[in-house]
Design a protein around this motif. Structure first.
Motif, PDB file in Angstrom:
ATOM      1  N   VAL A 140       5.861   5.558   2.268  1.00  0.00           N
ATOM      2  CA  VAL A 140       5.749   6.821   2.275  1.00  0.00           C
ATOM      3  C   VAL A 140       6.332   6.957   4.075  1.00  0.00           C
ATOM      4  O   VAL A 140       7.228   7.651   4.061  1.00  0.00           O
ATOM      5  N   GLY A 141       6.211   6.296   4.767  1.00  0.00           N
ATOM      6  CA  GLY A 141       6.458   6.585   5.961  1.00  0.00           C
ATOM      7  C   GLY A 141       7.731   6.431   6.802  1.00  0.00           C
ATOM      8  O   GLY A 141       8.205   7.012   6.204  1.00  0.00           O
ATOM      9  N   PRO A 200       0.839  -1.925   0.117  1.00  0.00           N
ATOM     10  CA  PRO A 200       0.296   0.151  -0.058  1.00  0.00           C
ATOM     11  C   PRO A 200       0.682   0.994   0.227  1.00  0.00           C
ATOM     12  O   PRO A 200       1.828   1.177   0.665  1.00  0.00           O
ATOM     13  N   TYR A 201       0.655   2.502  -0.846  1.00  0.00           N
ATOM     14  CA  TYR A 201       1.793   3.187  -0.834  1.00  0.00           C
ATOM     15  C   TYR A 201       1.589   4.230   0.245  1.00  0.00           C
ATOM     16  O   TYR A 201       2.686   4.068   1.039  1.00  0.00           O
ATOM     17  N   GLU A 202       0.852   4.071   1.320  1.00  0.00           N
ATOM     18  CA  GLU A 202       0.990   4.912   2.404  1.00  0.00           C
ATOM     19  C   GLU A 202       2.707   4.040   3.603  1.00  0.00           C
ATOM     20  O   GLU A 202       3.264   4.780   4.201  1.00  0.00           O
ATOM     21  N   ARG A 203       2.616   2.637   2.905  1.00  0.00           N
ATOM     22  CA  ARG A 203       3.722   2.205   3.796  1.00  0.00           C
ATOM     23  C   ARG A 203       4.804   2.423   3.292  1.00  0.00           C
ATOM     24  O   ARG A 203       6.160   2.671   3.803  1.00  0.00           O
TER      25      ARG A 203
END
Lengths: 204, 204
Positions: B203-204, B198-201
């Motif tokens: 970037v984090g 998932p994109y969020e992972r």
């Protein structure tokens, strides 16, 4: 780099001082040696220590030697009337490998380089003149690199040597054997046209 | 090669045994050392001898260390519940340089490689299991090379480790940061699509 050991860091630093060896290569080499049995490392270290302690320079030609006079200068098969002047012992090895030369050598120990603070007095030039003064020499071949330093040294030696009744030659410059014309640099190509030789000479 | 000195030949041979150092490079290095003052060569040799004689391997993680327990294992700031398993000390240095890891390490001292005759018993695997048996460990990160040997070792370790009540992870594989898609090899690219996150992972 983040060394876990000061001893390791020290050894890597020492290896990293060698020319052309970066920090990463130095680390790889040291870790390799660390993995070897004690005897191997001792032999490695011993070979360097012995070399440094016992090495001599031939008192005739200043080449690296195990004895006071090197094998080439000692040999009765070599023509003592021809001296090939080179920068260092690697050049002697390179020329010996060609099996094309039967004379003796003179190792200068460097080239004149104002940039690096190397002047004529730092080289074994006086020893060369001394050998010529003794009278047997008929030809001196200047086999130095085709660089600025090489040319400077050749020019300097030429002025010193022309007072003697000997032939002074330099090794041939031009297109390397196997070299493709279109990849040769302009200066070499231009010069090799200007200094062209009769066909018979290049085949001989 | 045509050496003028047996001592020189010996030293060049020893240098030539080092990985990635050919005969010509070996000669260049030895001649460089020969030109240095005695003190420099002695320091070079001494750094190796001292390293070989005094080096220790941390009794916890087997990393190269100047003491019985290495700085990382001694540090109260490091999280002892997370162990990062690596091949050798260079990997520890590489990960330490990222400043992204606060746990401790376990240095295997190699990878399983039937081709080179390295089996599981040649690696510090028992020591790792021992550390886990002592009970504090919550996660083991397998940070080994993405090669055949690395994968074999990961597979072997995974089978040994899954008996314990710990989390077993491997470092992420995929496109390197800054890597241009068109130059990435097919396997990496294919796998990185299959194992997309998932994109969020990311970037984090």
């Amino acid at each position: 780099m983040n060394f876990s050991s000061k001893l390791l860091e020290n050894a890597v630093e020492e290896f990293g001082r060698l020319p052309g060896i970066g920090k990463k290569t130095a680390l790889r080499l040291v870790l390799h040696l660390l993995k070897q049995p004690d005897g191997e490392v001792q032999r490695f270290v011993q070979s360097l220590t012995t070399l440094k302690e016992q090495i001599q320079y031939c008192r005739e030609c200043y080449n690296i030697s195990d004895e006071a006079v090197c094998e080439i200068c000692q040999s009765v098969k070599r023509d003592k009337t021809t001296i090939c002047v080179v920068e260092d012992t690697r050049d002697v090895m390179a020329i010996e490998n060609t099996n094309q030369y039967q004379g003796v050598y003179h190792v200068l120990g460097g080239l004149i380089s104002p940039m690096e603070g190397v002047g004529p007095s730092d080289l074994k030039i006086e020893g060369l003149l001394e050998r010529i003064r003794r009278g047997d020499v008929k030809e001196v071949i200047l086999a130095l690199s085709a660089t600025m330093e090489g040319d400077t040294t050749i020019f300097y030696l030429y002025r010193k040597l022309k007072e003697f009744d000997i032939q002074i030659t330099t090794i041939a410059r031009g297109i390397a054997f196997g070299g493709e014309l279109e990849y040769v640099d302009e200066i070499t190509l231009g010069r090799s046209i200007l200094t062209r030789v009769p066909y018979e000479r290049n085949v001989g």
